[in-house]
Design an enzyme around this catalytic site. Structure first.
Site, PDB file in Angstrom:
ATOM      1  N   ARG A 115      79.094-112.954  32.338  1.00  0.00           N
ATOM      2  CA  ARG A 115      79.983-111.917  32.868  1.00  0.00           C
ATOM      3  C   ARG A 115      79.888-111.861  34.397  1.00  0.00           C
ATOM      4  NH1 ARG A 115      77.735-109.580  28.285  1.00  0.00           N
ATOM      5  NH2 ARG A 115      79.235-109.037  26.659  1.00  0.00           N
ATOM      6  N   HIS A 137      76.005-103.847  30.705  1.00  0.00           N
ATOM      7  CA  HIS A 137      76.663-104.500  29.583  1.00  0.00           C
ATOM      8  C   HIS A 137      76.517-106.004  29.814  1.00  0.00           C
ATOM      9  CE1 HIS A 137      79.434-105.640  26.500  1.00  0.00           C
ATOM     10  NE2 HIS A 137      80.371-106.060  27.346  1.00  0.00           N
ATOM     11  N   ARG A 189      77.158-102.665  18.190  1.00  0.00           N
ATOM     12  CA  ARG A 189      76.546-103.865  17.609  1.00  0.00           C
ATOM     13  C   ARG A 189      75.150-103.567  17.086  1.00  0.00           C
ATOM     14  NH1 ARG A 189      78.767-107.701  22.565  1.00  0.00           N
ATOM     15  NH2 ARG A 189      80.689-108.395  21.516  1.00  0.00           N
ATOM     16  N   ASP A 243      77.870-102.564  22.876  1.00  0.00           N
ATOM     17  CA  ASP A 243      76.513-103.045  22.568  1.00  0.00           C
ATOM     18  C   ASP A 243      75.838-102.095  21.577  1.00  0.00           C
ATOM     19  OD1 ASP A 243      75.944-104.955  25.324  1.00  0.00           O
ATOM     20  OD2 ASP A 243      77.378-103.320  25.479  1.00  0.00           O
TER      21      ASP A 243
END
Length: 315
Positions: free
Chosen positions: A87, A174, A150, A147
């Protein structure tokens, strides 16, 4: 009467957010904006043809001026992450895109609550906070809400217990410097470790949680999905719609979203995710969670990772 929601960016994430919202009762009007007009027109046509199964909703392909009076603006614009790309490597390109978008959309919708989704989301949230001129309460980064989703899925799958009974969170960036504060992870009021012992005592065939493996699963899921199918958009879209629902609600709630830090846990001048109070007036502040010293150090390390990237941005 639902909210007016503008979505900037009609890629996989933006279009899926629009589609998901079209099936919920959050929005009564959705405006989609993208430089690729034909793509937006196609997405709008495809989505609106399925709206006969719900209460009336307006979905349009628009320009920035059509965002006027939006309650919520969702920014998804940017170059998608490629297989094997982090990212952080996206940063400068997507910052430049955000800088071109910000003056236009803020002029059109100065009172909206903004949800930043573009990656790297913590950096983008920080840049938008600095350049938009808007009150910080109006700016929400999607942060680690995905997250956290998840993590809840993984714990639910491991223990065979409903996700709604799990209260566990992912803090920080993140990305790869995120962490799980296990001292604040509970299943219906019982710590994760204690829950394991209780279920074991009841004769359930179960293993203790491999906490390092659980964190790896959370951190690497996005990359795995991208490697397998080219992009991630379903779960992140559901996560963003959850933020919209909380903003549109009549009372505040708690979520792990990204916003500016002002001395919480000894961290300042960076956006990352901790427990955050948000609702119809946007962000109302942070909810301090009791953490172990080593967990606070992990949060500080995550902040430092982000600050090192911010320092390299060309403004």
């Amino acid at each position: 009467m639902g909210s007016k929601i503008t979505i900037i960016g009609a890629g996989s994430v933006g279009a899926t957010i629009a589609y998901t919202l079209s099936g919920e009762n959050i929005a009564s009007e959705i405006v989609m904006i993208d430089i690729n007009k034909e793509k937006v027109q196609g997405e709008v046509m495809d989505i609106e043809q399925g709206t006969c199964f719900r209460d009336p909703i307006s979905i349009v392909c628009g320009d920035y001026e059509d965002a006027k009076d939006s309650d919520i603006v969702i920014i998804t614009s940017g170059i998608a992450r490629k297989p094997g790309q982090t990212r952080i490597e996206l940063t400068q390109t997507n910052v430049n895109i955000l800088k071109s978008i910000t003056p236009e959309i803020v002029k059109a919708a100065p009172n909206a609550i903004y949800i930043i989704v573009s990656n790297p989301v913590d950096i983008m949230t920080y840049v938008f906070t600095k350049i938009s001129g808007l009150p910080e309460r109006q700016i929400i980064g999607s942060g680690t809400i995905l997250d956290t989703a998840r993590l809840k899925f993984a714990l639910s799958d491991h223990f065979g217990v409903a996700q709604k009974n799990i209260h566990a969170y992912v803090f920080g960036e993140h990305g790869d410097s995120s962490f799980i504060p296990w001292s604040g992870a509970y299943i219906s009021g019982v710590s994760v470790d204690e829950f394991y012992e209780l279920m074991k005592a009841r004769g359930k065939d179960i293993e203790a949680v491999d906490k390092e493996a659980m964190l790896t699963y959370v951190q690497k899921s996005g990359g795995k999905i991208i490697a397998n199918k080219g992009a991630t958009f379903y779960a992140v879209s559901r996560s963003v719609c959850q933020i919209c629902a909380r903003v549109a609600a009549s009372s505040d709630s708690i979520a792990t979203v990204s916003s500016m830090m002002h001395g919480e846990y000894g961290i300042e001048d960076v956006c990352l995710s901790t427990l955050t109070i948000l609702g119809p007036n946007g962000i109302q502040g942070k909810l301090p969670m009791r953490m172990k010293k080593e967990e606070i150090e992990k949060l500080k390390a995550s902040a430092d990772t982000l600050k090192s990237v911010i320092a390299q941005i060309e403004w």
